[in-house]
Scaffold this motif. Structure first.
Motif, PDB file in Angstrom:
ATOM      1  N   VAL A 146       0.849  -1.193   0.000  1.00 45.54           N
ATOM      2  CA  VAL A 146       0.000   0.000   0.000  1.00 45.54           C
ATOM      3  C   VAL A 146       0.882   1.239   0.000  1.00 45.54           C
ATOM      4  N   LEU A 147       0.348   2.331  -0.526  1.00 48.40           N
ATOM      5  CA  LEU A 147       1.057   3.594  -0.616  1.00 48.40           C
ATOM      6  C   LEU A 147       0.507   4.572   0.418  1.00 48.40           C
ATOM      7  N   LEU A 148       1.385   5.132   1.241  1.00 45.40           N
ATOM      8  CA  LEU A 148       0.994   6.135   2.230  1.00 45.40           C
ATOM      9  C   LEU A 148       1.789   7.410   1.971  1.00 45.40           C
ATOM     10  N   GLU A 149       1.115   8.547   2.113  1.00 45.87           N
ATOM     11  CA  GLU A 149       1.779   9.820   1.846  1.00 45.87           C
ATOM     12  C   GLU A 149       1.597  10.775   3.009  1.00 45.87           C
ATOM     13  N   GLY A 150       2.644  11.496   3.333  1.00 45.28           N
ATOM     14  CA  GLY A 150       2.582  12.498   4.389  1.00 45.28           C
ATOM     15  C   GLY A 150       3.164  12.003   5.698  1.00 45.28           C
ATOM     16  N   GLN A 151       3.751  12.928   6.445  1.00 47.89           N
ATOM     17  CA  GLN A 151       4.449  12.568   7.676  1.00 47.89           C
ATOM     18  C   GLN A 151       3.539  11.931   8.709  1.00 47.89           C
ATOM     19  N   ARG A 152       2.346  12.499   8.935  1.00 46.18           N
ATOM     20  CA  ARG A 152       1.473  11.992   9.989  1.00 46.18           C
ATOM     21  C   ARG A 152       1.018  10.561   9.704  1.00 46.18           C
ATOM     22  N   LEU A 153       0.581  10.323   8.478  1.00 47.90           N
ATOM     23  CA  LEU A 153       0.066   9.005   8.128  1.00 47.90           C
ATOM     24  C   LEU A 153       1.171   7.954   8.195  1.00 47.90           C
ATOM     25  N   ILE A 154       2.357   8.313   7.713  1.00 51.99           N
ATOM     26  CA  ILE A 154       3.479   7.381   7.737  1.00 51.99           C
ATOM     27  C   ILE A 154       3.913   7.112   9.176  1.00 51.99           C
ATOM     28  N   ARG A 155       3.944   8.148  10.007  1.00 49.12           N
ATOM     29  CA  ARG A 155       4.323   7.951  11.412  1.00 49.12           C
ATOM     30  C   ARG A 155       3.312   7.067  12.141  1.00 49.12           C
ATOM     31  N   ASP A 156       2.013   7.323  11.908  1.00 49.42           N
ATOM     32  CA  ASP A 156       0.977   6.496  12.531  1.00 49.42           C
ATOM     33  C   ASP A 156       1.125   5.037  12.129  1.00 49.42           C
ATOM     34  N   ALA A 157       1.428   4.806  10.849  1.00 46.80           N
ATOM     35  CA  ALA A 157       1.585   3.442  10.357  1.00 46.80           C
ATOM     36  C   ALA A 157       2.784   2.763  11.008  1.00 46.80           C
TER      37      ALA A 157
END
Length: 348
Positions: free
Chosen positions: A45-56
Motif C-alpha cells: 500500500v502507498l501512504l503519503e505524508g508525515q502523519r500518516l506514515i508515522r501512525d503506520a
C-alpha cells in the motif's frame, strides 16, 4: 551508475540512497501502488505524508521503501522503525509531480499491506473501545468511506467490517480522508454476508441506520434507495407486511428468504445495548438484502434519522457519525432523571 550511498547523521545513523538524475523508480512505484490489483496481488500500500506514515510505523506496519526529499523529514519519524527499509532521497519536484496532496510534504512510503490482527493500536484507543461494531455495506465513495472510518475511530468502535461491495479501504483517497483511522481501529474488508456473523461478538444485535420517517416501515413498500441515501432498502426488498409467504419470498437477492420490514425508531431512542453492531448503507443502493436479513435475525431495528420534509437523504458518512456517536452516548449511560436539570449552566 547505481545511486550514491550517503549516511544520515541523525541518531545512530541511517543509510539511504540518493536517486540519480533520471531515476524512474518513484514514478513506477506510485503508478502500480495506486492500482487495487497491485495492492491485492503484491500486498503493498502507498501512504503519503508525515502523519500518516508515522501512525503506520508506530502501529507496527512494515515499511518497505520510503521516498523523501529532505533528510530532516527522517528525524520526525521513529528511527528504529526505519531500519531495514529502503530509504531513497529524491527531489521535492519529483515527489510533487506524483503527489495527490494539495500541499505535498515530499514524503511517500510503500508498506506491506497491514494485517489488522497484528497491529499495535494506540493504548488510548484500546482503553476507549466500546462493544460497538460498524458494518459498511456498499460504501463505494472513497471520501465517504475514509470519513466513516474516522468517525468509527472517534466513537471508539471495537472494529469495522466492510462488505465486498465497498471501495478498497487502502485506496489513497480513503487513506487521506481517514486521517490515520486505519491505524486506530481494526478494519476487516472484503466480507460476504455469510461470514459477517463470524466477525461479530456473540449475542450482538445488528441495527440498520436509516433516515426515513419512523412510521414509514408500516407502509406497503419499503423505499427504494436513492443517491446519497444512508440506508434505504433496495428495490429488491420491496415487501408488504400483509403479503402471503410466497409473495414475501419473491424478492431478488434475498436467498429465497422472506424479508419483512424491520421495526423502526428514532436514532436517539434507546437501542444500544452491549454488544451492538450498526449497518450503514451506500450512496446509491442503500443497504443490501443481507444486511436486513442479519438485522432481522438478531432482533435489530431500523434507526431513523429524521430530516426536514423535502430533503431527500443524508450523506452516508454524516449518517454514520450521527448514529455512532449516539450509540457511544447510550453505551456510556444516560444521565439520571434528577441530574438532567443541571446539565446546562445557569444563564445570567
Amino acid at each position: 551508475p547505481p545511486p550514491a550511498v550517503e549516511r544520515h547523521p541523525g541518531g545512530q545513523g541511517l543509510w539511504y540512497k540518493k536517486a540519480a538524475a533520471g531515476d524512474k523508480r518513484l514514478g513506477k512505484v506510485v503508478t502500480v501502488a495506486r492500482s487495487r490489483k497491485f495492492r491485492e496481488q503484491h500486498g503493498k500500500v502507498l501512504l503519503e505524508g508525515q502523519r500518516l506514515i508515522r501512525d503506520a510505523l508506530e502501529a507496527g506496519a512494515a515499511l518497505r521503501t520510503l521516498f523523501f526529499s529532505a533528510v530532516e523529514q527522517l528525524k520526525a519519524l521513529p528511527e528504529a522503525k526505519l531500519k531495514g527499509a529502503d530509504l531513497v532521497k529524491v527531489k521535492f519536484e519529483d515527489v510533487k509531480s506524483w503527489s495527490d496532496l494539495v500541499a505535498p510534504q515530499g514524503l511517500l512510503g510503500i508498506f506491506s499491506k497491514p494485517d489488522y490482527a497484528k497491529m499495535a493500536y494506540p493504548a488510548a484507543q484500546l482503553t476507549s473501545s466500546l462493544p460497538m461494531v460498524l458494518i459498511c455495506d456498499n460504501i463505494r465513495d472513497p471520501g465517504n468511506l475514509g470519513t466513516i472510518l474516522r468517525s468509527a475511530a472517534g466513537a471508539g468502535c471495537e472494529k469495522v467490517l466492510l462488505t465486498k461491495g465497498c471501495v478498497d479501504p487502502w485506496e489513497p483517497k480513503v487513506l487521506r480522508a481517514g486521517m490515520g483511522a486505519h491505524f486506530r481501529v481494526p478494519i476487516i474488508a472484503n466480507l460476504d454476508w455469510e461470514s459477517v456473523p463470524e466477525k461479530l461478538p456473540e449475542g450482538a444485535r445488528v441495527c440498520v441506520a436509516d433516515n426515513r420517517d419512523a412510521g414509514a416501515w408500516t407502509e406497503p413498500e419499503l423505499a427504494v434507495g436513492s443517491a446519497g441515501s444512508s440506508a434505504a432498502a433496495p428495490s429488491a426488498l420491496k415487501s408488504q407486511p400483509q403479503a402471503r409467504p410466497a409473495e414475501a419470498e419473491a424478492g431478488q437477492g434475498t436467498g429465497g428468504a422472506g424479508v419483512t420490514a424491520l421495526p423502526a425508531q428514532c436514532y436517539y431512542e434507546s437501542w444500544a445495548r452491549a454488544p451492538v453492531a450498526v449497518v450503514v448503507g451506500g450512496e446509491t443502493q442503500g443497504v443490501s438484502a443481507g444486511a436486513l436479513l442479519l438485522a432481522a435475525s438478531t432482533g435489530g431495528k431500523r434507526l431513523v434519522i429524521p430530516v426536514v420534509p423535502g430533503v431527500d437523504s443524508l450523506n452516508s458518512a454524516t449518517a454514520a457519525a450521527i448514529v455512532l456517536f449516539e450509540g457511544k452516548r447510550q453505551l456510556h449511560g444516560r444521565p439520571q432523571r434528577g441530574d438532567e436539570q443541571h446539565k446546562l449552566p445557569a444563564v445570567g
